[in-house]
Design a protein around this motif. Structure first.
Motif, mmCIF file in Angstrom:
data_model
loop_
_atom_site.group_PDB
_atom_site.id
_atom_site.type_symbol
_atom_site.label_atom_id
_atom_site.label_comp_id
_atom_site.label_asym_id
_atom_site.label_seq_id
_atom_site.Cartn_x
_atom_site.Cartn_y
_atom_site.Cartn_z
ATOM 1 N N ILE A 105 41.407 33.743 43.975
ATOM 2 C CA ILE A 105 41.008 34.071 42.607
ATOM 3 C C ILE A 105 42.223 34.637 41.872
ATOM 4 N N GLY A 106 42.625 33.950 40.815
ATOM 5 C CA GLY A 106 43.802 34.372 40.061
ATOM 6 C C GLY A 106 43.478 35.166 38.826
ATOM 7 N N SER A 107 42.266 34.970 38.293
ATOM 8 C CA SER A 107 41.860 35.717 37.102
ATOM 9 C C SER A 107 40.356 35.902 37.101
ATOM 10 N N VAL A 108 39.918 36.982 36.458
ATOM 11 C CA VAL A 108 38.484 37.282 36.347
ATOM 12 C C VAL A 108 38.211 37.713 34.906
ATOM 13 N N GLY A 109 37.159 37.162 34.322
ATOM 14 C CA GLY A 109 36.810 37.512 32.952
ATOM 15 C C GLY A 109 35.407 38.079 32.858
ATOM 16 N N SER A 141 38.816 33.877 28.187
ATOM 17 C CA SER A 141 39.381 34.448 26.968
ATOM 18 C C SER A 141 40.395 35.543 27.280
ATOM 19 N N GLY A 142 41.540 35.462 26.616
ATOM 20 C CA GLY A 142 42.572 36.474 26.777
ATOM 21 C C GLY A 142 42.274 37.766 26.045
ATOM 22 N N SER A 143 41.120 37.845 25.382
ATOM 23 C CA SER A 143 40.763 39.100 24.713
ATOM 24 C C SER A 143 40.540 40.214 25.720
ATOM 25 N N CYS A 144 40.097 39.844 26.939
ATOM 26 C CA CYS A 144 39.926 40.811 28.030
ATOM 27 C C CYS A 144 39.896 40.020 29.327
ATOM 28 N N LEU A 145 40.921 40.178 30.122
ATOM 29 C CA LEU A 145 41.107 39.311 31.280
ATOM 30 C C LEU A 145 41.847 40.058 32.384
ATOM 31 N N LEU A 146 41.265 40.077 33.580
ATOM 32 C CA LEU A 146 41.938 40.659 34.734
ATOM 33 C C LEU A 146 42.718 39.559 35.443
ATOM 34 N N VAL A 147 43.997 39.797 35.713
ATOM 35 C CA VAL A 147 44.806 38.810 36.421
ATOM 36 C C VAL A 147 45.380 39.410 37.692
ATOM 37 N N ARG A 148 45.461 38.566 38.713
ATOM 38 C CA ARG A 148 46.187 38.930 39.934
ATOM 39 C C ARG A 148 47.674 38.825 39.589
#
Length: 308
Positions: free
Chosen positions: A138-142, A199-206
């Motif tokens: 998992i590279g990103s979680v929204g 959406s990049g408005s709020c995004l968790l990234v590894r």
């Protein structure tokens, strides 16, 4: 991009480290980009504590620090124990985020990338991190993004030429059209799911995934940098995971009510840029031409009566 000037970091400054509210450095960080965002920054920064039991390092990159006197964003960052990174020029949203991530110590593994007009609901950040840590790919979680109490379609499929043209032409006049439905892939009702982009408005990234790709493509000055990031993450073998149980509130930045004609045109220009790069080659020229025409029609429709 020109490297940012040295950051003001209360977590490492000998005096700031003991200041009230100073945050500890660990494996989690929160970064945001301010562009004259003093009115919304307090709400965002103040919501971080309720969103996680951890003590994340917080970074505020300032795309508009001002030429005279201290920046209001700098004062707000200091009040909330955040690192302040003033940028010498405005590199756009993606460039500002890249600068903020570059200011983080090597210990940080997870980075919440967020607009400053977001308010995090209780436990939202902890849930995003737990979701990301549940699988190594998992590279990103929204999260689920609410705007005025309504769920914004923040989890979507990667735009295709067919869906892109259909969505561009009919999204406003026929919201339930099949192309827009396919484009809006994720929904709270369907639950957690893998999607094309978030959406990049709020995004968790590894962080390892984000840095593997070089962060956001800074050639997207405004709009579609998040679409491009999600697409590249997927191509590199990372998953983009939508977790609607984690909820954040967006104060209306996605609404087109206050968008200017210039901003709408910029959005559609970035949309064309993304799709024309995704579908290259002479054989696809007629399709790219149709896409350009469709976006031009949508631009004219949406900019009627808008301020320049």
């Amino acid at each position: 991009m020109t490297p940012p000037p040295p950051a003001t970091d209360p977590a490492t400054d000998p005096q700031g480290a003991h200041a009230p509210g100073a945050r500890q450095t660990g494996t989690l960080a929160v970064v945001t980009v301010s562009y004259a965002s003093e009115s919304v920054l307090p709400g965002f920064l103040g919501s971080i504590e309720q969103a996680t039991a951890a003590h994340p390092l917080v970074v505020v990159a300032d795309n508009k620090p001002g030429a005279v006197g201290p920046s209001p964003a700098a004062s707000l960052a200091e009040q909330h124990g955040a690192t302040y990174v003033p940028l010498p020029a405005n590199p756009g949203y993606g460039g500002g985020m890249n600068a903020a991530v570059a200011a983080l110590p090597a210990s940080v593994e997870w980075v919440l990338i967020s607009n400053p007009d977001i308010v995090l609901h209780p436990g939202a950040l902890d849930l995003l991190v737990a979701t990301g840590a549940s699988a190594a790919d998992i590279g990103s979680v929204g999260p689920q993004v609410l705007t005025d109490g309504v769920t914004y379609p923040s989890a979507r499929s990667v735009p295709s030429l067919r869906n892109g043209i259909g969505h561009a032409l009919f999204a406003r006049v026929w919201p339930e059209n099949p192309w827009t439905k396919r484009y809006h892939a994720g929904s709270p009702e369907a639950g957690a799911a893998d999607v094309g982009w978030l959406s990049g408005s709020c995004l968790l990234v590894r962080r390892t995934a984000f840095e593997q790709l070089g962060g956001f493509d800074e050639s997207y000055f405004m709009y579609f940098e998040d679409v491009d990031l999600g697409y590249r993450l997927g191509k590199a073998g990372w998953r983009n995971r939508y977790e609607p149980a984690a909820v954040v509130e967006h104060s209306g930045g996605h609404s087109t009510v206050n968008e200017s004609a210039v901003m709408i045109a910029a959005h559609h220009k970035s949309a064309y840029r993304f799709l024309s790069q995704k579908y290259r080659g002479p054989l696809l020229f007629p399709l790219r031409l149709a896409l350009r025409a469709g976006l031009a029609v949508r631009t004219r429709l949406e900019t009627r009566g808008k301020r320049a």
